[in-house]
Design a protein around this motif. Structure first.
Motif, PDB file in Angstrom:
ATOM      1  N   LYS A 114       0.800  -1.127  -0.018  1.00 52.91           N
ATOM      2  CA  LYS A 114       0.300   0.038   0.153  1.00 52.91           C
ATOM      3  C   LYS A 114       0.432   0.952   0.089  1.00 52.91           C
ATOM      4  CE  LYS A 114      -4.189  -1.707   2.364  1.00 52.91           C
ATOM      5  NZ  LYS A 114      -5.035  -1.295   3.380  1.00 52.91           N
ATOM      6  N   SER A 115       0.334   2.185  -0.998  1.00 57.79           N
ATOM      7  CA  SER A 115       0.464   3.660  -0.917  1.00 57.79           C
ATOM      8  C   SER A 115      -0.069   5.106  -0.895  1.00 57.79           C
ATOM      9  CB  SER A 115       2.273   3.959  -1.590  1.00 57.79           C
ATOM     10  OG  SER A 115       3.157   4.714  -1.902  1.00 57.79           O
ATOM     11  N   ARG A 116       1.176   5.837  -0.797  1.00 58.03           N
ATOM     12  CA  ARG A 116      -0.142   7.124  -1.488  1.00 58.03           C
ATOM     13  C   ARG A 116       0.446   7.350  -3.039  1.00 58.03           C
ATOM     14  NH1 ARG A 116       0.988  11.447   3.563  1.00 58.03           N
ATOM     15  NH2 ARG A 116       0.490   9.720   5.487  1.00 58.03           N
ATOM     16  N   VAL A 117      -0.793   7.374  -4.014  1.00 58.85           N
ATOM     17  CA  VAL A 117      -1.042   8.091  -5.099  1.00 58.85           C
ATOM     18  C   VAL A 117      -0.091   9.240  -4.982  1.00 58.85           C
ATOM     19  CG1 VAL A 117      -1.947   8.351  -6.837  1.00 58.85           C
ATOM     20  CG2 VAL A 117      -3.079   7.292  -5.082  1.00 58.85           C
ATOM     21  N   SER A 118      -0.880  10.082  -3.921  1.00 59.19           N
ATOM     22  CA  SER A 118       0.885  11.438  -4.683  1.00 59.19           C
ATOM     23  C   SER A 118       0.560  12.150  -2.711  1.00 59.19           C
ATOM     24  CB  SER A 118      -0.813  13.139  -5.353  1.00 59.19           C
ATOM     25  OG  SER A 118      -1.236  13.014  -4.111  1.00 59.19           O
ATOM     26  N   ASP A 119       1.347  12.489  -2.924  1.00 60.07           N
ATOM     27  CA  ASP A 119       1.459  13.490  -1.411  1.00 60.07           C
ATOM     28  C   ASP A 119       0.300  14.365  -0.823  1.00 60.07           C
ATOM     29  OD1 ASP A 119       3.902  12.547  -1.552  1.00 60.07           O
ATOM     30  OD2 ASP A 119       5.141  14.500  -2.211  1.00 60.07           O
ATOM     31  N   ARG A 120      -0.251  14.735  -1.658  1.00 58.08           N
ATOM     32  CA  ARG A 120      -1.857  15.577  -1.861  1.00 58.08           C
ATOM     33  C   ARG A 120      -3.200  14.573  -0.971  1.00 58.08           C
ATOM     34  NH1 ARG A 120      -2.196  18.726  -7.408  1.00 58.08           N
ATOM     35  NH2 ARG A 120      -1.790  16.271  -7.552  1.00 58.08           N
ATOM     36  N   LEU A 121      -2.726  13.226  -1.750  1.00 58.70           N
ATOM     37  CA  LEU A 121      -3.668  12.751  -0.755  1.00 58.70           C
ATOM     38  C   LEU A 121      -3.591  12.137   0.858  1.00 58.70           C
ATOM     39  CD1 LEU A 121      -4.760  11.042  -4.348  1.00 58.70           C
ATOM     40  CD2 LEU A 121      -5.761  12.967  -3.423  1.00 58.70           C
ATOM     41  N   ALA A 122      -4.292  11.620   1.336  1.00 57.45           N
ATOM     42  CA  ALA A 122      -3.830  11.574   2.914  1.00 57.45           C
ATOM     43  C   ALA A 122      -3.976   9.669   2.252  1.00 57.45           C
ATOM     44  CB  ALA A 122      -5.009  12.132   3.649  1.00 57.45           C
ATOM     45  N   PHE A 123      -5.486   8.890   1.751  1.00 65.57           N
ATOM     46  CA  PHE A 123      -5.201   7.456   1.855  1.00 65.57           C
ATOM     47  C   PHE A 123      -4.439   6.994   0.730  1.00 65.57           C
ATOM     48  CE2 PHE A 123      -7.653   9.649  -2.106  1.00 65.57           C
ATOM     49  CZ  PHE A 123      -6.769   9.279  -2.676  1.00 65.57           C
ATOM     50  N   LYS A 124      -4.631   6.393   1.218  1.00 63.13           N
ATOM     51  CA  LYS A 124      -3.528   4.479   0.355  1.00 63.13           C
ATOM     52  C   LYS A 124      -4.155   3.596  -0.184  1.00 63.13           C
ATOM     53  CE  LYS A 124       0.163   5.042   4.227  1.00 63.13           C
ATOM     54  NZ  LYS A 124       0.822   3.694   4.864  1.00 63.13           N
ATOM     55  N   VAL A 125      -3.383   3.087  -1.278  1.00 65.61           N
ATOM     56  CA  VAL A 125      -4.574   2.321  -2.084  1.00 65.61           C
ATOM     57  C   VAL A 125      -3.075   1.242  -2.071  1.00 65.61           C
ATOM     58  CG1 VAL A 125      -4.396   1.881  -4.841  1.00 65.61           C
ATOM     59  CG2 VAL A 125      -5.240   4.004  -3.501  1.00 65.61           C
ATOM     60  N   LYS A 126      -4.131  -0.105  -2.248  1.00 62.58           N
ATOM     61  CA  LYS A 126      -3.154  -0.908  -2.571  1.00 62.58           C
ATOM     62  C   LYS A 126      -2.786  -1.452  -3.914  1.00 62.58           C
ATOM     63  CE  LYS A 126      -2.640  -5.672  -1.386  1.00 62.58           C
ATOM     64  NZ  LYS A 126      -1.448  -6.294  -1.586  1.00 62.58           N
ATOM     65  N   TYR A 127      -1.533  -1.871  -4.341  1.00 60.36           N
ATOM     66  CA  TYR A 127      -1.049  -1.774  -5.583  1.00 60.36           C
ATOM     67  C   TYR A 127      -1.237  -3.118  -5.727  1.00 60.36           C
ATOM     68  CZ  TYR A 127       0.457   3.392  -6.218  1.00 60.36           C
ATOM     69  OH  TYR A 127       0.362   4.321  -6.742  1.00 60.36           O
ATOM     70  N   ALA A 128      -0.772  -3.424  -7.177  1.00 61.76           N
ATOM     71  CA  ALA A 128      -1.083  -4.873  -7.557  1.00 61.76           C
ATOM     72  C   ALA A 128       0.508  -5.038  -7.740  1.00 61.76           C
ATOM     73  CB  ALA A 128      -1.892  -4.980  -9.009  1.00 61.76           C
ATOM     74  N   GLN A 129       0.624  -6.345  -7.063  1.00 62.16           N
ATOM     75  CA  GLN A 129       1.930  -7.737  -7.840  1.00 62.16           C
ATOM     76  C   GLN A 129       2.909  -6.769  -8.917  1.00 62.16           C
ATOM     77  OE1 GLN A 129       2.662 -10.673  -5.361  1.00 62.16           O
ATOM     78  NE2 GLN A 129       5.193 -11.015  -5.632  1.00 62.16           N
ATOM     79  N   ARG A 130       3.998  -6.180  -9.400  1.00 64.60           N
ATOM     80  CA  ARG A 130       3.981  -6.589  -9.989  1.00 64.60           C
ATOM     81  C   ARG A 130       5.821  -6.727 -10.372  1.00 64.60           C
ATOM     82  NH1 ARG A 130       0.466  -1.831 -10.765  1.00 64.60           N
ATOM     83  NH2 ARG A 130      -1.444  -2.109 -11.911  1.00 64.60           N
ATOM     84  N   GLU A 131       6.159  -7.149 -10.120  1.00 65.77           N
ATOM     85  CA  GLU A 131       8.170  -8.093  -9.534  1.00 65.77           C
ATOM     86  C   GLU A 131       8.401  -7.629 -10.938  1.00 65.77           C
ATOM     87  OE1 GLU A 131       8.970 -12.092  -8.978  1.00 65.77           O
ATOM     88  OE2 GLU A 131       6.658 -12.517  -9.145  1.00 65.77           O
ATOM     89  N   LEU A 132       8.995  -6.218 -11.068  1.00 66.23           N
ATOM     90  CA  LEU A 132      10.449  -5.925 -11.753  1.00 66.23           C
ATOM     91  C   LEU A 132      11.308  -6.530 -11.720  1.00 66.23           C
ATOM     92  CD1 LEU A 132       9.391  -2.172 -10.231  1.00 66.23           C
ATOM     93  CD2 LEU A 132       8.615  -3.321 -12.449  1.00 66.23           C
ATOM     94  N   LEU A 133      11.558  -7.404 -10.678  1.00 64.87           N
ATOM     95  CA  LEU A 133      12.442  -7.742 -10.959  1.00 64.87           C
ATOM     96  C   LEU A 133      13.155  -8.816 -10.033  1.00 64.87           C
ATOM     97  CD1 LEU A 133      15.386  -5.380  -8.656  1.00 64.87           C
ATOM     98  CD2 LEU A 133      15.155  -5.615 -11.475  1.00 64.87           C
ATOM     99  N   GLY A 134      14.076  -9.934 -10.826  1.00 60.70           N
ATOM    100  CA  GLY A 134      13.002 -11.392 -10.503  1.00 60.70           C
ATOM    101  C   GLY A 134      14.375 -12.503 -11.476  1.00 60.70           C
ATOM    102  N   PHE A 135      14.900 -13.330 -11.371  1.00 65.03           N
ATOM    103  CA  PHE A 135      15.356 -14.137 -12.326  1.00 65.03           C
ATOM    104  C   PHE A 135      14.283 -15.292 -13.143  1.00 65.03           C
ATOM    105  CE2 PHE A 135      19.028 -14.071  -9.147  1.00 65.03           C
ATOM    106  CZ  PHE A 135      19.916 -13.380 -10.092  1.00 65.03           C
ATOM    107  N   THR A 136      14.368 -15.567 -14.670  1.00 63.06           N
ATOM    108  CA  THR A 136      13.669 -16.274 -14.973  1.00 63.06           C
ATOM    109  C   THR A 136      14.729 -17.373 -15.183  1.00 63.06           C
ATOM    110  OG1 THR A 136      14.813 -15.036 -17.239  1.00 63.06           O
ATOM    111  CG2 THR A 136      12.560 -14.276 -16.500  1.00 63.06           C
ATOM    112  N   ASP A 137      13.626 -18.533 -16.148  1.00 69.83           N
ATOM    113  CA  ASP A 137      15.302 -19.603 -16.507  1.00 69.83           C
ATOM    114  C   ASP A 137      16.057 -19.064 -17.169  1.00 69.83           C
ATOM    115  OD1 ASP A 137      13.040 -21.116 -14.489  1.00 69.83           O
ATOM    116  OD2 ASP A 137      11.671 -22.048 -16.185  1.00 69.83           O
ATOM    117  N   GLU A 138      15.647 -17.697 -18.247  1.00 73.98           N
ATOM    118  CA  GLU A 138      16.815 -17.914 -19.711  1.00 73.98           C
ATOM    119  C   GLU A 138      17.795 -17.415 -18.407  1.00 73.98           C
ATOM    120  OE1 GLU A 138      12.614 -17.452 -19.825  1.00 73.98           O
ATOM    121  OE2 GLU A 138      13.765 -19.137 -20.866  1.00 73.98           O
ATOM    122  N   ASP A 139      17.600 -16.718 -17.589  1.00 70.54           N
ATOM    123  CA  ASP A 139      18.707 -16.134 -16.715  1.00 70.54           C
ATOM    124  C   ASP A 139      19.360 -16.828 -16.283  1.00 70.54           C
ATOM    125  OD1 ASP A 139      17.568 -13.213 -17.480  1.00 70.54           O
ATOM    126  OD2 ASP A 139      16.508 -12.926 -16.121  1.00 70.54           O
TER     127      ASP A 139
END
Length: 156
Positions: A114-139
């Motif tokens: 969960k994180s804030r969408v912007s500094d101006r907004l007080a509420f937090k939003v749960k983001y979907a998991q998107r694995e930016l870094l990780g090993f593939t079998d080819e790696d």
């Protein structure tokens, strides 16, 4: 992801001690560059390491009179540049990751926090998991190939 890293480390830790220090630095540099290139390509293609697509962004509920911004259709365009995705080498190996203000953003997406969408907004939003870094079998195969080549060159 941690299991994959541990698997790679344990498999090659003993073998890498047989390679001279200058050759090992060159090996780390080659692996790091290729791994960074593959990670950038995968992030731009918006794919998790397992090959599945990233979950798409949620549509904004706020109406806008401006035409749709095409740049925002592709997530993580800026974060994949070499100035944001950093490769650091040391005596024990290499590190590929995000630093500075990019690190918290990447962390939220990597683990689906969960994180804030912007500094101006007080509420937090749960983001979907998107694995930016990780090993593939080819790696993992690419790393194995580089290490085997380095070992065979060292025996000549």
């Amino acid at each position: 992801m941690a299991d994959n890293i541990l698997q790679v480390k344990t498999a090659f830790a003993q073998l890498l001690t047989n390679i001279s220090a200058p050759r090992r630095r060159l090996l780390y540099q080659q692996i790091g560059r290729e791994l960074a290139r593959r990670q950038r390509r995968r992030i731009k293609a918006q794919q998790n390491p397992d090959g599945s697509a990233y979950e798409p962004r949620k549509q904004s509920k706020v109406r806008s009179k401006k035409p749709k911004n095409r740049v925002k259709d592709r997530m993580f365009n800026k974060i994949t540049s070499p100035s944001h995705l950093k490769l650091k080498r040391n005596n024990n190996g290499l590190t590929l990751g995000f630093s500075g203000s990019d690190a918290p953003i990447a962390n939220v997406h990597q683990y689906g926090l969960k994180s804030r969408v912007s500094d101006r907004l007080a509420f937090k939003v749960k983001y979907a998991q998107r694995e930016l870094l990780g090993f593939t079998d080819e790696d993992i195969e690419m790393i194995e190939d580089y290490v085997i080549k380095a070992l065979s060159d060292g025996l000549r």
